[in-house]
Design an enzyme around this catalytic site. Sequence first.
Site, PDB file in Angstrom:
ATOM      1  CB  CYS A 101      -1.121   0.197   1.059  1.00 27.28           C
ATOM      2  SG  CYS A 101      -2.018  -1.467   1.330  1.00 27.28           S
ATOM      3  CG  HIS A 395      -6.392   1.174  -0.508  1.00 29.51           C
ATOM      4  ND1 HIS A 395      -4.974   2.208  -0.933  1.00 29.51           N
ATOM      5  CD2 HIS A 395      -5.781   0.253   0.196  1.00 29.51           C
ATOM      6  CE1 HIS A 395      -4.003   1.129  -0.485  1.00 29.51           C
ATOM      7  NE2 HIS A 395      -4.501   0.113   0.273  1.00 29.51           N
ATOM      8  CB  CYS A 425       0.014   0.665   7.648  1.00 25.81           C
ATOM      9  SG  CYS A 425      -1.810   0.429   6.998  1.00 25.81           S
TER      10      CYS A 425
END
Length: 440
Positions: A101, A395, A425
């Site tokens: 990510c 996302h 994160c």
Amino acid sequence: MATGNGNGNGKARSERIAIVAGLRTPFAKSQTAYRDLSALDLGKIVVAELLARSELSPKEVGLCVYGQVLPSIAAPNIAREIVLGTAMPKDIQAFSVSRACATSFQSLTSAAESMLAGQHDVAITGGADSASDVPITVSKKLAEALMNANKAKSFGEKLSAFRKLSARDFLPVPPSLKEPTTGLTMGESAEKMAKEAHISREAQDEFAHRSHSRAAKAWSDGLFDQEVMHVVPGPRYDKPIARDNTVREESSLEGYGKLKPAFDRKFGSITAGNSSPLTDGASALLVMTEQKAKALGYRPLGYLRSWAYAALDPGDWMLMGPSYATPLALDRAGLTLADMDLVDMHEAFAAQILCNTQAFASKKFAEEKLGRNEAIGEIDDAKFNVHGGSISIGHPFAATGARMVTTVLHELKRRGKQFGLATACAAGGLGAAVVLEVGE
């Protein structure tokens, strides 16, 4: 605008790295607006539009660093394919990155490192992912049989290669969502954190409601208009998308409470409503050395002041990367959390956000986990994820970091402020943080 090949002189330098422009596609839930497009398609769309809007001669670009988390079998080096599939000259260098990510943070800082090494002056960075176009593979036994059949010289030998296979061996194999080291999915890891940190379901739902309400307001106020392009997805080209279709325009707190837990069906608190959705989309940044940006007549959105990455045991609280990477990035910038005018943290799950904000404020966490005498600091709610985040906006894994950087820099300019922190994160127990600066 001047033209040239965009290459540096090969000598290390210490000038600032300018983020000249940022752009993204609207983000869309998987299997909706972009269901027929690949990550590469989305990446080419946004990079081509970024170059057009910036009025930059493609000949100026010396490097393309781009990322993708869900791998593509057809185009494994997405950065190079973006160069070849847009108006950029074919001799532009390109390489792809993946840090889960935090991928488009990595693309930005990798380009910055090349610039500081004197290798390049102008780069395109960013990332794209499509949860609608995931790679589906075959079992190991079937793959071996197919290889043996390909080598076989007769039809009989080809058939014999498959005789020992069972029906199960012919089933497709989707990508694994579990951590190889822990056997837990991201959601299960977040559930573990929520339980051990005593994060309530109510607190998670309240944060999710906050995220959607702020994102909806940002869209209604026109604050994302400069950051988000319009896309008319193929192959039919009949349904343009101008906004993220993940944002709940009329979010109500009561609605979140009706949703069932997604990972621990009996005792869990994490639901689809307080988690980021599976999403398709792409983002891109135009990055230059400060000297090059000024020479070309650009007024940058801002500058990359510092950055840091961190790693922790994924078997512990896997999504605590922001709490480990942030103090390193702040130290390298010579600043503290109190100096930050905006803080933007990737919202994988509301539980993950709340665990990290607790850790930021905890002296005990600082002493036991970071070896520091003082807490990172309390995050002022008025400065924190001011336009929502991944829970509401969506996302697409590799696109999120560049989205955050662009939003923070635009908002700093609107507020007439100077410093911003963007942090995330990432799977595998990774974390990333960048300190951004606006001003001459």
